[in-house]
Design a protein around this motif. Structure first.
Motif, short mmCIF file in Angstrom:
data_model
loop_
_atom_site.label_atom_id
_atom_site.label_comp_id
_atom_site.label_asym_id
_atom_site.label_seq_id
_atom_site.Cartn_x
_atom_site.Cartn_y
_atom_site.Cartn_z
N GLU A 70 33.84 15.51 12.29
CA GLU A 70 34.11 14.44 11.33
C GLU A 70 33.02 13.37 11.37
O GLU A 70 32.52 12.93 10.33
N LEU A 71 32.64 12.95 12.58
CA LEU A 71 31.64 11.89 12.71
C LEU A 71 30.25 12.37 12.30
O LEU A 71 29.41 11.56 11.90
N SER A 72 30.01 13.67 12.38
CA SER A 72 28.69 14.21 12.02
C SER A 72 28.41 14.10 10.53
O SER A 72 27.27 14.31 10.09
N ARG A 73 29.42 13.74 9.75
CA ARG A 73 29.22 13.56 8.31
C ARG A 73 28.65 12.18 7.99
O ARG A 73 28.25 11.93 6.85
N LYS A 74 28.63 11.30 8.97
CA LYS A 74 28.14 9.94 8.74
C LYS A 74 26.63 9.95 8.54
O LYS A 74 25.89 10.49 9.35
N LYS A 75 26.20 9.34 7.45
CA LYS A 75 24.77 9.27 7.15
C LYS A 75 24.15 7.96 7.65
O LYS A 75 22.96 7.88 7.89
N ARG A 76 25.00 6.94 7.77
CA ARG A 76 24.49 5.63 8.15
C ARG A 76 24.67 5.41 9.65
O ARG A 76 25.78 5.57 10.18
N PHE A 77 23.60 5.03 10.30
CA PHE A 77 23.61 4.80 11.73
C PHE A 77 24.66 3.76 12.12
O PHE A 77 25.43 3.95 13.06
N GLY A 78 24.72 2.65 11.37
CA GLY A 78 25.67 1.59 11.68
C GLY A 78 27.11 2.05 11.58
O GLY A 78 27.96 1.69 12.40
N ASP A 79 27.40 2.86 10.56
CA ASP A 79 28.76 3.39 10.39
C ASP A 79 29.14 4.27 11.57
O ASP A 79 30.28 4.21 12.07
N LEU A 80 28.19 5.10 12.01
CA LEU A 80 28.47 6.00 13.13
C LEU A 80 28.73 5.22 14.41
O LEU A 80 29.67 5.52 15.16
N ASN A 129 0.80 -1.23 0.00
CA ASN A 129 0.00 0.00 0.00
C ASN A 129 0.83 1.27 0.00
O ASN A 129 0.45 2.28 -0.61
N LEU A 130 1.96 1.24 0.72
CA LEU A 130 2.80 2.44 0.85
C LEU A 130 4.27 2.04 0.86
O LEU A 130 4.61 0.91 1.21
N TRP A 131 5.12 3.00 0.50
CA TRP A 131 6.57 2.80 0.58
C TRP A 131 7.19 3.91 1.42
O TRP A 131 6.79 5.07 1.32
N ASN A 132 8.16 3.55 2.26
CA ASN A 132 8.94 4.52 3.03
C ASN A 132 10.41 4.35 2.67
O ASN A 132 10.93 3.24 2.73
N GLU A 133 11.06 5.43 2.30
CA GLU A 133 12.48 5.38 1.98
C GLU A 133 13.28 6.09 3.07
O GLU A 133 13.03 7.26 3.38
N MET A 134 14.23 5.38 3.66
CA MET A 134 15.03 5.96 4.73
C MET A 134 16.00 7.00 4.16
O MET A 134 16.51 6.85 3.05
N GLN A 135 16.25 8.05 4.94
CA GLN A 135 17.04 9.18 4.46
C GLN A 135 18.43 9.26 5.06
O GLN A 135 19.29 9.98 4.56
N GLY A 136 18.66 8.54 6.14
CA GLY A 136 19.96 8.62 6.80
C GLY A 136 19.98 9.69 7.88
O GLY A 136 19.04 10.48 8.03
N LEU A 137 21.06 9.72 8.63
CA LEU A 137 21.20 10.67 9.73
C LEU A 137 21.42 12.09 9.23
O LEU A 137 22.12 12.31 8.25
N THR A 138 20.83 13.05 9.93
CA THR A 138 21.20 14.44 9.71
C THR A 138 22.48 14.71 10.50
O THR A 138 22.83 13.96 11.42
N SER A 139 23.18 15.77 10.16
CA SER A 139 24.40 16.10 10.89
C SER A 139 24.09 16.41 12.36
O SER A 139 24.87 16.08 13.25
N GLN A 140 22.91 17.00 12.60
CA GLN A 140 22.52 17.31 13.98
C GLN A 140 22.27 16.04 14.77
O GLN A 140 22.65 15.94 15.95
N GLU A 141 21.64 15.04 14.14
CA GLU A 141 21.40 13.77 14.82
C GLU A 141 22.72 13.07 15.14
O GLU A 141 22.91 12.55 16.24
#
Length: 281
Positions: free
Chosen positions: A259-269, A229-241
Motif C-alpha cells: 500500500e505504501l509503495s504506491r506513494k509518489k510523494r516523499f513527504g506523504d510516505l 539555463n536548464l529546468w529539472n522536473e521531479m518525477q516522484g518516488l518509484t514503487s521500488q524506492e
C-alpha cells in the motif's frame, strides 16, 4: 549511514547528537525545534538531558525526520540524485537552474542536504516577505551583517559571491517570488553569472507563470526566463524506492508495504511511516 531504526531499536544517542548540531547550526532554540517536529518542548529537553525513559519511539522518529533532513531515507531516490547533479552542474558551470515539483516531493530536503557544502546558501521565500526582508535573509545566511537599501544589499551579496570559490545560492519556494524581487534577482544574476551558480526551486506553476508573464510581455519576465539555463522536473518516488524506504524503517508487513509503495510523494510516505509506527508503538 545512521538509520532511523536499528535492529535493537532507535539509535537515540545519534538523534541526541543530531538535535544539538541542528539547533547550533541553525541558531534556533529547543522550543523552535519542538514546534518544527510537532512535539512538546519538554520532550525535547528530556531527550537532550538523557532523562527520556518515558519518551515514546514515535516522538523520537518525529524529531529524527526534522534534524536529519530526511537524508537517510532520501539519499538513493532518483529525484534526490537529480537535484544533487543539478546543484553540481549549477556550481561547476555557473548556471541558473530551475527545479520544479509538487509539494512533498522532497525538493526542500534535498536542497538542505546540499546546503551543508562549503560556500552554499539555502533560503526559502515566504510570500509575506518584502524585497528588503528577502535579501536580508540571504545576507544573514551568508553570515553578513548589513543594513542599507535593497540596491546596496544586492550589490553586497553579489560582491561576496564573486569573491568565493564556486558558490551556490539556492532559493526554495521560488514560485512565490514577487515581480519586484524577480527584477532584483535579474540584477543579481547578471552581476554573478561568471562566478556563481543559482538554483530556483518551486512548484510546477513557477515555470508556467514565468512563461505566461513572459508571453504577456510583463516587465522583466522574458529576460529573467532566458537566464534560466536548464529546468529539472521531479518525477516522484518509484514503487521500488518507496518499498526500500519502508524496509529501511522496519516495515515488513507485505500488505502495508504494498500500500505504501504506491506513494509518489516523499513527504506523504514519511508521514504514513510515522503514523504506522505511532500506531504500532
Amino acid at each position: 549511514m545512521t538509520k532511523l531504526t536499528q535492529q535493537n531499536g532507535l539509535d537515540k544517542e545519534s538523534i541526541r547528537s543530531a538535535i544539538n548540531k541542528y539547533c547550533e547550526n541553525r541558531n534556533i532554540s529547543q522550543n523552535e525545534l519542538a514546534t518544527q517536529a510537532g512535539i512538546s518542548s519538554a520532550s525535547i529537553s528530556k531527550m537532550i538531558n538523557g532523562n527520556h525513559s518515558d519518551i515514546r519511539d514515535g516522538l523520537w522518529r518525529k524529531v529524527w525526520v526534522v534534524v536529519s533532513d530526511g537524508v537517510d531515507i532520501l539519499i538513493n531516490t532518483r529525484d534526490h540524485n537529480a537535484i544533487t547533479k543539478a546543484c553540481k552542474k549549477a556550481r561547476d558551470y555557473k548556471l541558473m537552474i530551475g527545479i520544479t515539483g509538487e509539494t512533498g516531493m522532497g525538493k526542500t530536503t534535498s536542497l538542505k542536504v546540499m546546503s551543508r557544502k562549503p560556500n552554499t546558501y539555502f533560503v526559502s521565500f515566504d510570500k509575506t516577505m518584502r524585497a528588503k526582508q528577502f535579501f536580508g535573509m540571504i545576507l544573514r545566511e551568508m553570515g553578513i551583517a548589513f543594513e542599507g537599501s535593497i540596491h546596496d544589499m544586492v550589490n553586497t551579496i553579489a560582491n561576496e559571491l564573486n569573491t568565493q570559490d564556486h558558490p551556490l545560492l539556492m532559493i526554495d519556494e521560488s514560485g512565490k517570488l514577487t515581480h519586484n524581487i524577480i527584477l532584483y534577482l535579474h540584477v543579481l544574476r547578471d552581476k554573478t553569472n561568471k562566478n556563481a551558480g543559482i538554483i530556483l526551486a518551486g512548484m510546477p506553476y513557477f515555470k508556467n507563470n514565468l512563461i505566461k508573464f513572459s508571453n504577456k510581455q510583463k516587465e522583466g519576465y522574458a529576460e529573467f526566463l532566458r537566464r534560466i539555463n536548464l529546468w529539472n522536473e521531479m518525477q516522484g518516488l518509484t514503487s521500488q524506492e518507496a518499498q526500500f524506504i519502508c524496509e529501511q524503517n522496519g516495515i515488513t508487513d507485505k500488505e502495508t508495504v504494498k500500500e505504501l509503495s504506491r506513494k509518489k510523494r516523499f513527504g506523504d510516505l514519511v508521514n504514513e511511516i510515522l503514523l504506522y509506527k505511532e500506531i504500532d508503538d
